[in-house]
Design an enzyme around this catalytic site. Structure first.
Site, mmCIF file in Angstrom:
data_model
loop_
_atom_site.group_PDB
_atom_site.id
_atom_site.type_symbol
_atom_site.label_atom_id
_atom_site.label_comp_id
_atom_site.label_asym_id
_atom_site.label_seq_id
_atom_site.Cartn_x
_atom_site.Cartn_y
_atom_site.Cartn_z
ATOM 1 N N HIS A 1 -1.776 0.975 7.129
ATOM 2 C CA HIS A 1 -2.688 1.094 5.588
ATOM 3 C C HIS A 1 -2.265 2.406 5.029
ATOM 4 O O HIS A 1 -2.345 3.839 5.995
ATOM 5 C CB HIS A 1 -4.197 0.374 5.682
ATOM 6 C CG HIS A 1 -4.123 0.653 4.720
ATOM 7 N ND1 HIS A 1 -3.169 -0.331 3.461
ATOM 8 C CD2 HIS A 1 -4.828 0.619 3.462
ATOM 9 C CE1 HIS A 1 -3.815 -0.708 2.719
ATOM 10 N NE2 HIS A 1 -5.517 0.618 2.660
ATOM 11 N N CYS B 1 0.878 -1.906 0.109
ATOM 12 C CA CYS B 1 0.072 -0.029 -0.283
ATOM 13 C C CYS B 1 0.964 1.087 0.059
ATOM 14 O O CYS B 1 -0.129 2.230 -0.672
ATOM 15 C CB CYS B 1 -0.832 -0.143 1.160
ATOM 16 S SG CYS B 1 0.278 0.325 2.586
#
Length: 448
Positions: A383, A13
């Site tokens: 994230h 990510c």
């Protein structure tokens, strides 16, 4: 109005969010197109995939909908593969940092740019076998200089900027020569918040360029003054005084990447993440942080007549100063706080209402927000997601879209500007907005 997502290959990510942010910077894509134009002339097209610039360009063009693709989700593993050829071992299964990857990409592009283009050796066997080349021509070539290097090999990427470091002696006010350092992103620490006052991007920028005292520095000027007042033959020790050091922005880039440092350390030495919100806005004025060359006393009187036309926000007599509330008109106090002013001052079409700035009729260094990278979680796990602008429509490719997107790996949805400005930014991508007059002056300099 949506863009392709990116496949998460494990913990990628960090890479996906950065690629989405870079793909929203048209100046960076244009630079890559000009930079990679040389590879199209090479005979061996199979080696193109070995160049970082070519691989990055294909990915960014696909993510900005400039290349047709049948897939809604793209695979960016090719970027990790080409980085391994550049001796970067980046694992896709470990938590990585998007800002560190940004430095990896810019430094690798600089290494690729600094490599000299391959020039055919004058005594290459294949060249000697050509019937049209006679011995006289070959001998003349050997005595001549090498062909000039193409301009695109030496051009800096649009994130390249320069910092100035200014040192002034507190005792004699002597100024040392200005030192220049390059940067590809501004890494700003978040100062301690004042109770009841929101933290803004201006607070971080002012903290970055705020002056600091450096003690016990040898001052050559103080040493010379001391030497004049002593008898001949007497040894003089170097005079050590306190200097005032200040950073400024000597050269502002076309694409400005701002990194907000959210890593801090506890008293026990454990890493902590700072979650506080730093206010920023769609438009950013950087004139007050730009370094101005001090004027000579002899020319100050002539220059003072021009200051009313040329003075930019935060300058006094052509020299940058820190703005204070007292120096700003009451109607513009909020506006000079980048990030603290209401977005209602900015038109929905993306244009900048300069009439709202009576003291700043024409900011020279005006930037528009293009993307925001946000990190959710703590220092050990988390994230990355990206807010970015939707690509412009094919009918008006030079326009800037007002539609924002929220992207988390392969998930893409529309977002509002208010949602973007409310996010806890980690990386901010701004692109410089030039007026018509500035565009014309740049074109004239290019022609000259």
């Amino acid at each position: 109005g949506l863009v392709p997502g990116l496949l998460n290959l494990g913990n990628t990510c960090f890479m996906n969010s950065l690629l989405q942010g870079l793909s929203s910077c048209p100046s960076f894509i244009k630079w890559l197109e000009e930079f990679t134009a040389q590879y199209k002339t090479e005979q061996n097209q199979s080696t193109e995939h070995q160049y970082l610039s070519v691989t990055l360009l294909h990915l960014l063009r696909a993510l900005s909908c400039q290349e047709a693709t049948d897939d809604d989700v793209l695979d960016a593993s090719c970027l990790l593969e080409v980085l391994r050829l550049y001796r970067w071992q980046i694992s896709s299964f470990e938590e990585q940092d998007a800002h560190e990857l940004f430095h990896v990409l810019t430094s690798s592009l600089e290494d690729e740019r600094d490599r000299q283009p391959r020039v055919t050796h004058l005594f290459d066997v294949h060249s000697l076998e050509q019937p049209e080349i006679i011995q006289k021509q070959i001998s003349c070539r050997t005595r001549g200089s090498l062909p000039p290097v193409s301009n695109h090999w030496k051009s800096q990427h649009p994130f390249h900027g320069r910092l100035t470091s200014n040192m002034v002696c507190k005792h004699c006010e002597h100024q040392s020569p200005v030192r220049y350092d390059t940067f590809d992103s501004l890494s700003l620490s978040i100062p301690a918040a004042t109770w009841g006052r929101p933290m803004t991007l201006d607070h971080c920028l002012h903290h970055f360029i705020s002056s600091e005292s450096v003690k016990d520095v040898v001052c050559d000027n103080c040493t010379k003054i001391q030497a004049r007042g002593t008898l001949n033959g007497q040894s003089i020790e170097n005079q050590r005084t306190t200097f005032v050091k200040q950073l400024k922005l000597g050269k502002l880039p076309q694409c400005l990447c701002i990194h907000l440092q959210r890593l801090s350390w506890s008293n026990q030495g454990t890493p902590l993440k700072r979650h506080e919100h730093v206010q920023f806005n769609e438009f950013l004025i950087m004139d007050i942080y730009k370094y101005r060359i001090p004027l000579q006393k002899s020319s100050q009187n002539e220059q003072n007549q021009k200051n009313t036309e040329e003075t930019t926000p935060g300058t006094k007599d052509g020299i940058a100063v820190k703005p204070s509330d007292a120096e700003q008109p009451s109607g513009t106090k909020q506006l000079f706080l980048n990030g603290a002013c209401s977005s209602s001052f900015f038109m929905s079409s993306g244009t900048f209402p300069l009439a709202a700035f009576p003291e700043c009729s024409s900011p020279v260094y005006l930037y528009r927000l293009m993307a925001v990278v946000v990190h959710h979680g703590d220092m050990h796990s988390g994230h990355f997601v990206t807010y970015r602008r939707s690509p412009p429509s094919p009918k008006s490719p030079l326009s800037v879209s007002s539609q924002w997107l929220w992207i988390s790996d392969d998930t893409v949805r529309k977002a509002s500007l208010q949602e973007v400005l409310s996010s806890s930014a980690y990386l901010l991508f701004y692109e410089r907005v030039r007026s018509k007059a500035q565009h014309q002056s740049v074109e004239l300099r290019a022609e000259e």
